[in-house]
Design a protein around this motif. Structure first.
Motif, mmCIF file in Angstrom:
data_model
loop_
_atom_site.group_PDB
_atom_site.id
_atom_site.type_symbol
_atom_site.label_atom_id
_atom_site.label_comp_id
_atom_site.label_asym_id
_atom_site.label_seq_id
_atom_site.Cartn_x
_atom_site.Cartn_y
_atom_site.Cartn_z
ATOM 1 N N ARG A 153 16.695 21.805 -4.567
ATOM 2 C CA ARG A 153 16.913 22.680 -5.702
ATOM 3 C C ARG A 153 18.368 23.103 -5.692
ATOM 4 O O ARG A 153 18.910 23.451 -4.637
ATOM 5 C CB ARG A 153 16.027 23.921 -5.617
ATOM 6 N N CYS A 154 19.000 23.119 -6.845
ATOM 7 C CA CYS A 154 20.405 23.521 -6.939
ATOM 8 C C CYS A 154 20.584 24.477 -8.110
ATOM 9 O O CYS A 154 20.177 24.172 -9.235
ATOM 10 C CB CYS A 154 21.301 22.290 -7.115
ATOM 11 N N LEU A 155 21.153 25.633 -7.831
ATOM 12 C CA LEU A 155 21.485 26.603 -8.861
ATOM 13 C C LEU A 155 23.000 26.759 -8.894
ATOM 14 O O LEU A 155 23.623 27.099 -7.880
ATOM 15 C CB LEU A 155 20.839 27.956 -8.551
ATOM 16 N N VAL A 156 23.604 26.483 -10.044
ATOM 17 C CA VAL A 156 25.037 26.692 -10.239
ATOM 18 C C VAL A 156 25.201 27.859 -11.197
ATOM 19 O O VAL A 156 24.587 27.878 -12.268
ATOM 20 C CB VAL A 156 25.730 25.441 -10.799
ATOM 21 N N PHE A 157 25.981 28.864 -10.802
ATOM 22 C CA PHE A 157 26.136 30.045 -11.647
ATOM 23 C C PHE A 157 27.582 30.515 -11.649
ATOM 24 O O PHE A 157 28.341 30.284 -10.702
ATOM 25 C CB PHE A 157 25.212 31.178 -11.168
ATOM 26 N N GLN A 158 27.964 31.163 -12.736
ATOM 27 C CA GLN A 158 29.329 31.642 -12.915
ATOM 28 C C GLN A 158 29.323 33.160 -12.977
ATOM 29 O O GLN A 158 28.578 33.765 -13.743
ATOM 30 C CB GLN A 158 29.943 31.071 -14.187
ATOM 31 N N MET A 159 30.169 33.788 -12.162
ATOM 32 C CA MET A 159 30.371 35.234 -12.181
ATOM 33 C C MET A 159 31.848 35.492 -12.377
ATOM 34 O O MET A 159 32.658 35.156 -11.506
ATOM 35 C CB MET A 159 29.869 35.879 -10.888
ATOM 36 N N GLY A 160 32.207 36.072 -13.484
ATOM 37 C CA GLY A 160 33.614 36.243 -13.786
ATOM 38 C C GLY A 160 34.281 34.894 -13.922
ATOM 39 O O GLY A 160 33.790 34.005 -14.621
ATOM 40 N N SER A 161 35.378 34.707 -13.208
ATOM 41 C CA SER A 161 36.094 33.432 -13.273
ATOM 42 C C SER A 161 35.652 32.463 -12.176
ATOM 43 O O SER A 161 36.149 31.346 -12.097
ATOM 44 C CB SER A 161 37.599 33.686 -13.130
ATOM 45 N N LYS A 162 34.710 32.895 -11.318
ATOM 46 C CA LYS A 162 34.299 32.077 -10.182
ATOM 47 C C LYS A 162 32.948 31.423 -10.430
ATOM 48 O O LYS A 162 32.082 31.983 -11.093
ATOM 49 C CB LYS A 162 34.228 32.920 -8.907
ATOM 50 N N ALA A 163 32.779 30.231 -9.864
ATOM 51 C CA ALA A 163 31.512 29.517 -9.925
ATOM 52 C C ALA A 163 30.989 29.301 -8.512
ATOM 53 O O ALA A 163 31.764 29.068 -7.569
ATOM 54 C CB ALA A 163 31.675 28.178 -10.640
ATOM 55 N N TYR A 164 29.674 29.405 -8.351
ATOM 56 C CA TYR A 164 29.033 29.253 -7.048
ATOM 57 C C TYR A 164 27.829 28.331 -7.184
ATOM 58 O O TYR A 164 27.282 28.141 -8.268
ATOM 59 C CB TYR A 164 28.551 30.603 -6.520
ATOM 60 N N SER A 165 27.391 27.795 -6.046
ATOM 61 C CA SER A 165 26.183 26.985 -6.001
ATOM 62 C C SER A 165 25.279 27.490 -4.883
ATOM 63 O O SER A 165 25.751 27.833 -3.797
ATOM 64 C CB SER A 165 26.511 25.508 -5.742
ATOM 65 N N LEU A 166 23.989 27.536 -5.168
ATOM 66 C CA LEU A 166 22.974 27.801 -4.160
ATOM 67 C C LEU A 166 22.086 26.570 -4.091
ATOM 68 O O LEU A 166 21.523 26.151 -5.108
ATOM 69 C CB LEU A 166 22.150 29.037 -4.524
ATOM 70 N N VAL A 167 21.970 25.982 -2.901
ATOM 71 C CA VAL A 167 21.234 24.729 -2.740
ATOM 72 C C VAL A 167 20.160 24.913 -1.680
ATOM 73 O O VAL A 167 20.434 25.428 -0.587
ATOM 74 C CB VAL A 167 22.171 23.574 -2.334
ATOM 75 N N MET A 168 18.937 24.494 -1.989
ATOM 76 C CA MET A 168 17.851 24.519 -1.010
ATOM 77 C C MET A 168 17.315 23.118 -0.830
ATOM 78 O O MET A 168 16.952 22.445 -1.801
ATOM 79 C CB MET A 168 16.722 25.442 -1.456
ATOM 80 N N THR A 169 17.271 22.656 0.424
ATOM 81 C CA THR A 169 16.789 21.320 0.756
ATOM 82 C C THR A 169 15.618 21.433 1.712
ATOM 83 O O THR A 169 15.664 22.214 2.667
ATOM 84 C CB THR A 169 17.911 20.487 1.405
ATOM 85 N N CYS A 170 14.562 20.657 1.462
ATOM 86 C CA CYS A 170 13.401 20.637 2.353
ATOM 87 C C CYS A 170 12.645 19.330 2.133
ATOM 88 O O CYS A 170 12.872 18.639 1.128
ATOM 89 C CB CYS A 170 12.486 21.833 2.087
#
Length: 382
Positions: A146-163
């Motif tokens: 599962r991969c969630l890409v999100f933007q907060m202000g000018s920054k972008a982040y990813s949260l990745v879960m592998t199983c």
């Protein structure tokens, strides 16, 4: 006592420290089986299972975008596991475009790749967020990611879960909790930073080699002195909140091994190494604190090359000298490197805590100043 192995391992690991990039400084608390972490350097809140371990902290040569990586079991089965990774993503690109680039350049090249789901998400405080689910085969096993890409202000982040794909449903609660916990924080709210040189401000100045030189100065054991100590570094506490301290802002947290090794922060430069470690172990109630600390020294420190004990004495630590302890000072050599070692031992209920400062290429005066600041900042919650 499990603490013995951890202490012995730490003595040698100080010499083998790898250079650490900027780590994800965090303050954490544990409640109801979860760790609630404020990642001040990243400006994010993040929650993960308390039973899981940190496996990577901060940017690393192989994963420069890493903020924090944790992993652990999903169910009781030995083969059941999952990994959560929080990362910085490409700046200047929307979450949707980042997902597309990841699919074209990486995911689509995985064996038996399948794109299972892609949808926009609504997350408070974000400009945009997109979730993507895929499956692929590796080493003969099908995996879910599962991969969630999100933007907060000018920054972008990813949260990745592998199983493993077979554990997809078991991972659902953890994934949803982690996603729903993400929020922006103000870095200054949980981080007290200053130049490392401020460690000397108000700290004891000594040229003596006696362990008493490591005593906090009178101003440091007052309530205002404890605040002074905090101004020179970052606050850290155990997950259960029993023990807290302040460590120099020049040190960066690194991954630790084992349940008894609670914390490590280090700074390695050419000809100069500083490391701070905190350990916890069970104690024999029939033994006094001085006996326990002496036992550790006799079994694990005395055999070190050119080991020399400079001094030892009972010494209270913390604000107002509220935490009784034993402090030992020694030197030794490992792989031709001479180390100066200051270790403080305190007992809380049925646990022994050891706070150890190891330095190489640092003069005695500076080492004692650092130790004084750390020791005077110790707080115990019973």
């Amino acid at each position: 006592m499990n603490l013995n192995k951890s202490l012995l391992s730490a003595v040698f690991s100080m010499v083998l420290l790898q250079a650490t990039s900027l780590a994800a400084l965090s303050s954490e608390r544990e409640a109801n089986g979860w760790i609630y972490s404020n990642l001040e350097d990243a400006g994010l809140k993040f929650t993960y299972p308390a039973a899981w371990k940190k496996t990577m902290i901060g940017s690393q040569p192989a994963e420069k975008d890493n903020i924090l990586k944790v992993s652990g079991q999903l169910t009781g089965a030995p083969e059941s596991w999952a990994e959560l990774s929080l990362l910085n993503s490409q700046a200047g690109m929307s979450p949707g475009l980042i997902i597309k680039v990841m699919e074209e350049t990486y995911w689509s090249k995985l064996p038996e790749y399948k794109g299972l789901l892609e949808k926009p998400m609504r997350m408070p405080g974000t400009q945009a967020a997109v979730e993507k689910e895929i499956s692929f085969r590796q080493a003969g096993l099908m995996f879910s990611q599962r991969c969630l890409v999100f933007q907060m202000g000018s920054k972008a982040y990813s949260l990745v879960m592998t199983c493993p794909l077979s554990e997809y449903h078991a991972a659902g609660t953890i994934w949803n909790t982690a996603v729903n916990s993400i929020a922006a924080i103000t870095p200054a709210a949980g981080s007290i930073s200053a130049h490392s040189s401020s460690l000397s401000t108000g700290a004891v100045s000594t040229g003596s080699s006696k362990v008493s030189a490591g005593k906090p100065p009178a101003s440091s054991v007052s309530s205002s002195g404890n605040a002074d100590a905090a101004s020179a570094g970052h606050a850290w506490r155990t997950k259960d909140g029993t023990l807290s301290l302040v460590f120099p802002s020049s040190l960066k947290e690194t991954v630790v091994d084992g349940d008894d090794h609670l914390f490590r922060a280090a700074c390695e430069q050419p000809e100069r190494v500083i490391g701070l470690d905190v350990y916890r172990g069970d104690v024999d109630p029939s033994m006094a604190l001085s006996e326990l600390s002496s036992l550790l020294e006799e079994k694990y420190f005395l055999p070190l090359k050119n080991y020399k004990k400079i001094g030892e004495e009972p010494l209270s630590m913390g604000s107002g000298g509220s935490v009784p302890g034993v402090v030992r000072e020694s030197t030794f050599e490992t792989n031709g490197v001479k180390f100066h070692h200051l270790s403080g031992y305190i007992m809380v209920d049925k646990n022994l805590y050891a706070i150890c400062l190891s330095t190489a290429g640092v003069n005695s005066n500076e080492a004692h100043q650092i130790w004084s600041r750390v020791a005077s900042s110790v707080t115990i919650k019973r």
